[in-house]
Design an enzyme around this catalytic site. Sequence first.
Site, PDB file in Angstrom:
ATOM      1  N   SER A 189       0.832  -1.199   0.000  1.00 44.64           N
ATOM      2  CA  SER A 189       0.000   0.000   0.000  1.00 44.64           C
ATOM      3  C   SER A 189       0.872   1.257   0.000  1.00 44.64           C
ATOM      4  O   SER A 189       1.653   1.457  -0.928  1.00 44.64           O
ATOM      5  CB  SER A 189      -0.954  -0.048   1.192  1.00 44.64           C
ATOM      6  OG  SER A 189      -1.975   0.895   1.057  1.00 44.64           O
ATOM      7  N   ASP A 339     -10.248  -3.175  -5.177  1.00 46.25           N
ATOM      8  CA  ASP A 339      -9.335  -2.271  -4.482  1.00 46.25           C
ATOM      9  C   ASP A 339      -9.278  -0.950  -5.241  1.00 46.25           C
ATOM     10  O   ASP A 339      -9.090  -0.950  -6.471  1.00 46.25           O
ATOM     11  CB  ASP A 339      -7.943  -2.920  -4.422  1.00 46.25           C
ATOM     12  CG  ASP A 339      -6.887  -2.045  -3.753  1.00 46.25           C
ATOM     13  OD1 ASP A 339      -7.246  -1.010  -3.155  1.00 46.25           O
ATOM     14  OD2 ASP A 339      -5.704  -2.419  -3.824  1.00 46.25           O
ATOM     15  N   HIS A 369      -8.277  -4.903  -0.918  1.00 41.89           N
ATOM     16  CA  HIS A 369      -7.086  -4.235  -0.404  1.00 41.89           C
ATOM     17  C   HIS A 369      -6.842  -4.649   1.057  1.00 41.89           C
ATOM     18  O   HIS A 369      -7.769  -4.811   1.837  1.00 41.89           O
ATOM     19  CB  HIS A 369      -7.267  -2.716  -0.466  1.00 41.89           C
ATOM     20  CG  HIS A 369      -6.035  -1.961  -0.078  1.00 41.89           C
ATOM     21  ND1 HIS A 369      -5.091  -1.563  -1.002  1.00 41.89           N
ATOM     22  CD2 HIS A 369      -5.589  -1.524   1.129  1.00 41.89           C
ATOM     23  CE1 HIS A 369      -4.119  -0.927  -0.371  1.00 41.89           C
ATOM     24  NE2 HIS A 369      -4.401  -0.889   0.919  1.00 41.89           N
TER      25      HIS A 369
END
Length: 399
Positions: A189, A339, A369
């Site tokens: 991320s 996501d 995600h």
Amino acid sequence: MGGKSLCLLIAVVLIAYYLYSPIPENVEDRWKLMFISAAFRTVGHVATLAENLGLAHHMEILMMITSMELTAPVSDEKVTVMDTEFNGVPVRLYLPKGQPDSLRRAVIYIHGGGWCVGGSGKHECFFSLIWTSERLNAVIISVEYRLAPKYHFPVQFEDVKTVAKYFLQSSVLKQYNVDPSRVCIAGDSSGGNLAAAVAQQPDVKVKFKIQVLFYPALQTIDLDLPSYQDNENMPILPKSLMLRFFSEYFTTDIALNKAMEANQHVPPEQSHLFKFVNWSNWLPEQFKKGHVYTSPKHGNSELGQKYPGFLDPRAAPLLADDIKLRGLPLTYIVTCQYDVLRDDGLMYVSRLRKVGVPVVHDHVENAVHGALMFITSPFILNMGQRMTNNYIDWLDKNL
């Protein structure tokens, strides 16, 4: 009796409404994910309420709650875990005890959390990295970079870069018995953002053999990509939270967040940057799903002048030109179908392949995600465990 039944019915409806998330049928562990999503939304609502009441900043509340998951550096019979500093930046080291005389591989790992929350001591990060160290017989360096809202870009980037440059010195590699030709930089991320940005820097003398990016956030220019539209309300990372993370990375000024929500934050004089994130050119056809590309609307120049960081390739690696991308190492990118950041990763895959960088792309159709956060009890998601195992197995063969 009628009144009690009505109250019970209302309570059941409210609980069902709160637990329910618009999770597609093909997502693995769907019901378990609904409970996880409800927990995340509860934390978010508490943080919003506290901020609205003037008690604390939204991200400070999130950090306070997530800090309860921190794990002390506990060693086991196969891996020594210790906290130290590299050139003033805190890191957590995972040092395998086996085969002390042979040169080892190494992974510099950067945790996610939107540049605002998380840490190398988070429960799931701890166990993921100790497993990686044990299975690969590799030295792992997890970077404890400083966080927003107290610190803004480029502090987080500079912390990670400082650790990378320090560790890649020949004397330090020798100290930890690491082969300089077998070092990887990885992150998930926002950590994937930092990993990609550091890998692009020309002044990192020893080059990485591999970069690994899990559902990375790679651009701040167009925040209305198909993945943002299709997954706006998906669990773990809804669009509103991602945009708040982005704006907090650069400033606590809510004006930037509002402009990002309208996708009108890029000043006219920087419109040439849109070519780097024009998804009509970079997304594979199956991910366009009938969306029609429209160029983001221009914002006013004031935001770009006050907060130029969001236009900087060190904060948005997709804005790097082709010359900077050439020569990047073998790259492993994981994207998830559900996501908001999916298309960032997909576009980076396309751009890297265009300039000749070898890329292994693992697209997970039934995942959301943040799946890597759920690899240990009490909430274990099969998708997270599988992604972790695939990544470690791939590193074992290629690093």
